[in-house]
Design a protein around this motif. Structure first.
Motif, PDB file in Angstrom:
ATOM      1  N   CYS A  18      38.886   3.228  33.976  1.00 44.90           N
ATOM      2  CA  CYS A  18      38.728   4.451  34.776  1.00 44.90           C
ATOM      3  C   CYS A  18      39.723   4.471  35.937  1.00 44.90           C
ATOM      4  CB  CYS A  18      37.298   4.552  35.295  1.00 44.90           C
ATOM      5  SG  CYS A  18      36.063   4.889  34.024  1.00 44.90           S
ATOM      6  N   GLY A  19      39.933   3.300  36.540  1.00 48.09           N
ATOM      7  CA  GLY A  19      40.932   3.230  37.602  1.00 48.09           C
ATOM      8  C   GLY A  19      42.323   3.495  37.072  1.00 48.09           C
ATOM      9  N   GLY A  20      42.636   2.926  35.912  1.00 47.58           N
ATOM     10  CA  GLY A  20      43.961   3.125  35.346  1.00 47.58           C
ATOM     11  C   GLY A  20      44.218   4.559  34.944  1.00 47.58           C
ATOM     12  N   VAL A  21      43.259   5.200  34.282  1.00 45.22           N
ATOM     13  CA  VAL A  21      43.456   6.572  33.825  1.00 45.22           C
ATOM     14  C   VAL A  21      43.491   7.541  34.998  1.00 45.22           C
ATOM     15  CG1 VAL A  21      41.049   7.300  33.533  1.00 45.22           C
ATOM     16  CG2 VAL A  21      42.799   8.118  31.943  1.00 45.22           C
ATOM     17  N   GLY A  22      42.881   7.174  36.114  1.00 46.55           N
ATOM     18  CA  GLY A  22      42.893   8.021  37.294  1.00 46.55           C
ATOM     19  C   GLY A  22      44.097   7.817  38.181  1.00 46.55           C
ATOM     20  N   GLY A  23      44.989   6.911  37.805  1.00 46.78           N
ATOM     21  CA  GLY A  23      46.193   6.688  38.591  1.00 46.78           C
ATOM     22  C   GLY A  23      46.008   5.775  39.780  1.00 46.78           C
ATOM     23  N   SER A  24      44.936   4.991  39.792  1.00 46.43           N
ATOM     24  CA  SER A  24      44.698   4.081  40.912  1.00 46.43           C
ATOM     25  C   SER A  24      45.715   2.946  40.897  1.00 46.43           C
ATOM     26  CB  SER A  24      43.285   3.491  40.836  1.00 46.43           C
ATOM     27  OG  SER A  24      42.306   4.505  40.905  1.00 46.43           O
ATOM     28  N   PRO A  25      46.018   2.380  42.063  1.00 48.51           N
ATOM     29  CA  PRO A  25      46.912   1.212  42.094  1.00 48.51           C
ATOM     30  C   PRO A  25      46.307   0.042  41.336  1.00 48.51           C
ATOM     31  CG  PRO A  25      46.624   2.149  44.295  1.00 48.51           C
ATOM     32  CD  PRO A  25      45.620   2.814  43.401  1.00 48.51           C
ATOM     33  N   ALA A  26      47.148  -0.904  40.993  1.00 46.96           N
ATOM     34  CA  ALA A  26      46.702  -2.056  40.215  1.00 46.96           C
ATOM     35  C   ALA A  26      45.549  -2.775  40.898  1.00 46.96           C
ATOM     36  CB  ALA A  26      47.869  -3.010  39.985  1.00 46.96           C
ATOM     37  N   ALA A  27      45.668  -2.984  42.207  1.00 48.85           N
ATOM     38  CA  ALA A  27      44.629  -3.714  42.925  1.00 48.85           C
ATOM     39  C   ALA A  27      43.301  -2.973  42.872  1.00 48.85           C
ATOM     40  CB  ALA A  27      45.051  -3.936  44.376  1.00 48.85           C
ATOM     41  N   ALA A  28      43.343  -1.648  42.939  1.00 44.51           N
ATOM     42  CA  ALA A  28      42.113  -0.865  42.909  1.00 44.51           C
ATOM     43  C   ALA A  28      41.418  -0.997  41.556  1.00 44.51           C
ATOM     44  CB  ALA A  28      42.411   0.599  43.219  1.00 44.51           C
TER      45      ALA A  28
END
Length: 330
Positions: A139-149
């Motif tokens: 979900c973080g990746g598909v939402g464009g969140s930074p790697a750490a997030a």
């Protein structure tokens, strides 16, 4: 602007005893540093002193020793982990799991322990996209969140006590209690789930677990991958827990009323390797991160339209026209 942390003290540590890492001699287990941490003073041998008691530097730890460069006290010339020269001897010779074991346990693993920990690391590396921990990272990746997030999302979800690292901690706590019980009573101890201790630091903020630790509360039967991992690790283990679990799994699951979960296998394996509950909890979080990271990166490339989950089908969706009403209109 993100805040940064700097060290304003030269890296000066008291020299500790160390031995060169020789892979051919890894079957010989021996403590790397004499004595124990300063918070266990009653257990230390006479004459032992913690490095913090002998160094004037505030940067003191039993785990790591750094020697500075001659021309720069803030740059590292050599680094030792529990006495072992990391960059001069370990790099290129030691496995990653050897370093993990050394960091957590303070000694090098035997060859059998190293192989077993590596097998466990492979088994835990990727729980798969249906796992809540991996799903959170996706979900973080598909939402464009930074790697750490994305990784922090995975850690947050994977820290729980329903298939997460806390589940491993509680199962290892039960294994620790089995040390004072005959093997015939292990099943009862392992399936017991007691409420958290009031104001105990290790239980602070945690609700009562709803199932025996290490078991699948939603399972119907033991998953094949769990059985495969259990049998493989039991054949490699030098401890008593995994072999006992293979021999008594049916009885154990009958008493628990639930099938064994991967967290239960991981807890027994980590206990057989000599880790404590808190160490096992940390390692379980760490060893499951690779899959979370890989799936987060994949979803970042694929985008939300290719997220691998079907659309939610609401049975009482007010926008849906009943079939009989459609036929009547026709």
């Amino acid at each position: 602007m993100a805040a940064t942390t700097t060290i304003d003290q030269p890296l000066v540590y008291q020299q500790n005893d160390g031995k060169p890492l020789d892979r051919a001699q890894c079957t010989d287990r021996a403590p790397l540093i004499k004595g124990r941490p300063h918070d266990k003073g009653d257990d230390r041998e006479a004459g032992d002193r913690h490095p913090c008691e002998m160094s004037s530097s505030p940067l003191c730890t039993r785990i790591w020793l750094e020697e500075p460069e001659a021309d720069n006290p803030f740059a590292t010339r050599s680094a030792r982990c529990h006495g072992y020269d990391v960059y001069g001897q370990m790099v290129g010779q030691a496995r990653w799991v050897d370093m993990l074991y050394l960091l957590f346990r303070g000694e090098v693993p035997t060859l059998a322990q190293s192989q077993m920990l590596e097998a466990l690391a492979v088994a835990l590396a990727n729980p798969g996209p249906r796992d809540p921990m991996v799903h959170a990272a996706m979900c973080g990746g598909v939402g464009g969140s930074p790697a750490a997030a994305s990784l922090m999302a995975a850690l947050s979800v994977g820290a729980g006590q329903s298939g997460g690292a806390r589940d491993v901690f509680l199962a290892m706590k039960c294994w620790a209690a089995c040390q004072d019980v005959e093997a015939s009573g292990w099943a009862e101890v392992l399936t017991r789930h007691t409420p958290p201790t009031w104001l105990a630091p290790e239980d602070a903020g945690w609700p009562v677990i709803e199932h025996p630790a290490g078991f699948d509360p939603h399972g119907v039967s033991t998953a094949t991958v769990v059985l495969q991992t259990l049998e493989t690790l039991a054949s490699m283990s030098t401890g008593p827990r995994l072999p006992w679990m293979v021999a008594h799994r049916a009885e154990l699951e009958r008493v628990a009323g639930l099938p064994l979960a991967m967290t239960g296998v991981a807890a027994a394996a980590l206990a057989d390797l000599g880790f404590e509950g808190a160490q096992g909890e940390m390692l379980h979080l760490l060893l499951r991160l690779p899959g979370s990271a890989a799936h987060a990166l994949e979803q970042a490339r694929n985008g939300f339209k290719r997220f691998p989950y079907p659309a939610v089908d609401l049975q009482d969706d007010p926008r849906r026209v009943p079939t009989d009403a459609q036929e009547a209109q026709a």
